[in-house]
Design a protein around this motif. Sequence first.
Motif, PDB file in Angstrom:
ATOM      1  N   GLU A  86       1.182 -16.663 -20.384  1.00  0.00           N
ATOM      2  CA  GLU A  86       1.107 -18.084 -20.720  1.00  0.00           C
ATOM      3  C   GLU A  86       0.604 -18.915 -19.544  1.00  0.00           C
ATOM      4  O   GLU A  86      -0.144 -19.880 -19.716  1.00  0.00           O
ATOM      5  N   THR A 144      -2.757 -21.216 -19.888  1.00  0.00           N
ATOM      6  CA  THR A 144      -2.709 -22.675 -19.759  1.00  0.00           C
ATOM      7  C   THR A 144      -3.549 -23.197 -18.591  1.00  0.00           C
ATOM      8  O   THR A 144      -3.622 -24.410 -18.382  1.00  0.00           O
ATOM      9  N   LEU A 158      -5.436 -26.496 -23.300  1.00  0.00           N
ATOM     10  CA  LEU A 158      -4.120 -26.091 -23.797  1.00  0.00           C
ATOM     11  C   LEU A 158      -3.009 -26.994 -23.284  1.00  0.00           C
ATOM     12  O   LEU A 158      -2.918 -27.270 -22.087  1.00  0.00           O
ATOM     13  N   CYS A 167       1.683 -22.767 -24.801  1.00  0.00           N
ATOM     14  CA  CYS A 167       1.411 -21.582 -25.614  1.00  0.00           C
ATOM     15  C   CYS A 167       2.595 -20.628 -25.536  1.00  0.00           C
ATOM     16  O   CYS A 167       3.490 -20.777 -24.703  1.00  0.00           O
ATOM     17  N   LEU A 223      -1.534 -14.552 -28.763  1.00  0.00           N
ATOM     18  CA  LEU A 223      -1.194 -15.819 -28.115  1.00  0.00           C
ATOM     19  C   LEU A 223      -1.272 -16.956 -29.133  1.00  0.00           C
ATOM     20  O   LEU A 223      -2.299 -17.126 -29.803  1.00  0.00           O
ATOM     21  N   ALA A 236      -1.323 -20.931 -29.412  1.00  0.00           N
ATOM     22  CA  ALA A 236      -1.655 -22.019 -28.494  1.00  0.00           C
ATOM     23  C   ALA A 236      -1.602 -23.372 -29.202  1.00  0.00           C
ATOM     24  O   ALA A 236      -2.007 -23.500 -30.358  1.00  0.00           O
ATOM     25  N   VAL A 239      -6.075 -15.151 -30.281  1.00  0.00           N
ATOM     26  CA  VAL A 239      -5.571 -16.461 -29.889  1.00  0.00           C
ATOM     27  C   VAL A 239      -5.568 -17.325 -31.142  1.00  0.00           C
ATOM     28  O   VAL A 239      -6.610 -17.569 -31.737  1.00  0.00           O
TER      29      VAL A 239
END
Length: 631
Positions: A519, A523, A528, A531, A547, A549, A582
Amino acid sequence: MEPIWYPNPEEIQATRLFRFMEALGFRDYEAFYRYSVEELEDFYHQFFTHLGLPWRKPYERVIEGGFPLPRFFVGGRLNLVEAALRHDPSRLALLHETEDGQVRALSYGELQAEVARVAAGLKALGVERGDRVGLWLPMGLEAAVLLLATSWLGAIAIPIFSGYAAEAAAVRLKDAGAKLLVVQDGFLRRGRRVELLLEARKALALAETSDLLVVRRLGLPLEAGEVDYASLRGEPFPPEEMESMDPFMLIYTSGTTGRPKGTVHYHAGFPLKAALDLALLFDLREEDRLFWFTDLGWMMGPWAILGGLILGATVFLYDGAPDHPGPERLWRMVEAHRLTHLGLSPTLVRALIPFGEAPVRASDLSSLRVLGSTGEPWNLEPYLWFFRVVGEEKRPIVNYSGGTEISGGILGNVLLRPIKPMGFNTAVPGMAAAVLDEEGKPTQGRVGELAVLKPWPGMTKGFWQDEARYLDTYFGRFPGVWVHGDFALLDEEGHFFILGRSDDTLKVAGKRVGPAEVETAATRHPALKECAAIGVPHPVKGEAIVLFAVLKPGLTPSPALAEEVAEKVAEALGKPLRPEKVLFVPDLPKTRNAKVMRRVVRAAFLGQDPGDLSALENPEAVEAIRQAAGS
């Protein structure tokens, strides 16, 4: 990783920890810590003698027996309320601010009088020693008074998270066999009225509990049989004399499966462990003002109230959202009330960062001396923001990790040693902590299971009416050793790092990685906001990373953006740890104190039963994850 904060000699010598060490003949912290775990009984005896606790009858032994079911302060008799309220009656004990800006305060003398009144009123309602009493209130004066008043008469408090709906509260009340429920009729959250009394009536019916005592914050009308808190009256009586291990509180924790677990805490356990940790790690002094952003239903609520009061400090209670009516709310309260200690979760810090530095800079934070953090592992950028912007690169962050069953911390930071970002510079004095390999042997420089090798005052007495589950949860992995369920690393310089819960930690192609590492890398992408990384089954790697987000306001999800985020992780951690997917969601499932529930994210993605969701502030986030998984 190099330390980011260093103590200076003058600060070291002014701490409670150094003065206590010096009184015992120690000037070297490492030697003192070894003494604290090798001579457990003497260490705990010396510390609580140093505090001057008012025992009605002195104990014969500090610890009797070993894991899994030791006894503490054997033969001793006391009431925790006498320990909490023994200070100068004129000193400020509690300070409370509501979301709409109302401020109230109680001195130690006023608090004692109010606790005695409420205890007498509870007794007049038929509450007796050993009865269970549900406390369903947000953080405020009444919450603290009721926690103490139930203990005054020897009853057992059941703190309930103020954000629960009826069914979640009812499960806890029914499991505990509660005789009475105390509820605040409602409160304000982000300017909206939350009418908790309506949920309480539903919970009573589900739990088959008949008696309801109501604190009237919103002034909702009462129904027949409901008692107004303000009308409580009874014949005054002194605090009940309790044995050291008589229960005073059940805190229920949510599990991945099965019903919530009721951890049993006793008069000479939880409150004393809280006081020890606040004194030796956080350096909380009588002149200090402690604020931890939390709820009565979470361990840190009773921990702050009881630990702070036992040390004679002032405990600040806030009942509201941290960013309402604007992002400056927290910092203005620090300035207005001259708070010295501020505890926030990493997720809450992450949520405040998008507002920028200006709201923080606009307030005078000169009263702040120590920052605190608990609840989950950090990632680097929010930690550095907290240290640089709020801490002004001079205030230490006391990272603190343990749990409800611990009554406080296993790991922490002392203000005598340098502090590394996101790390812990010691196990808490008196906690014989180790990182164990897969064979249960202590290891250094490698990831393993965080464990405690010897018992400590404060460890839960077990789960309410479920000893077998308790033994399996903590002693099922390695016999005679408390295994906490966190993966940790002890580096060569004696600093610990938590990598996440054992069931959260990812193992991709044989490489173990904490979700916070993934994470942190993700980030770094400027789009972002936050997440959550989870591991899912993979036919080749064993596990793959997915992930979830959350984008910053005004940005739109796209496949290209997902690729950019995945590449950020690969750049930081290597191509084998590049996320397989993601997925963008509007929010992550969180508790009221802003902790992201990764186990819920994983279960929702895989279509599994996510377990107990009663702690979630935003259950709608779970459905959004399911939809993202199916898209």
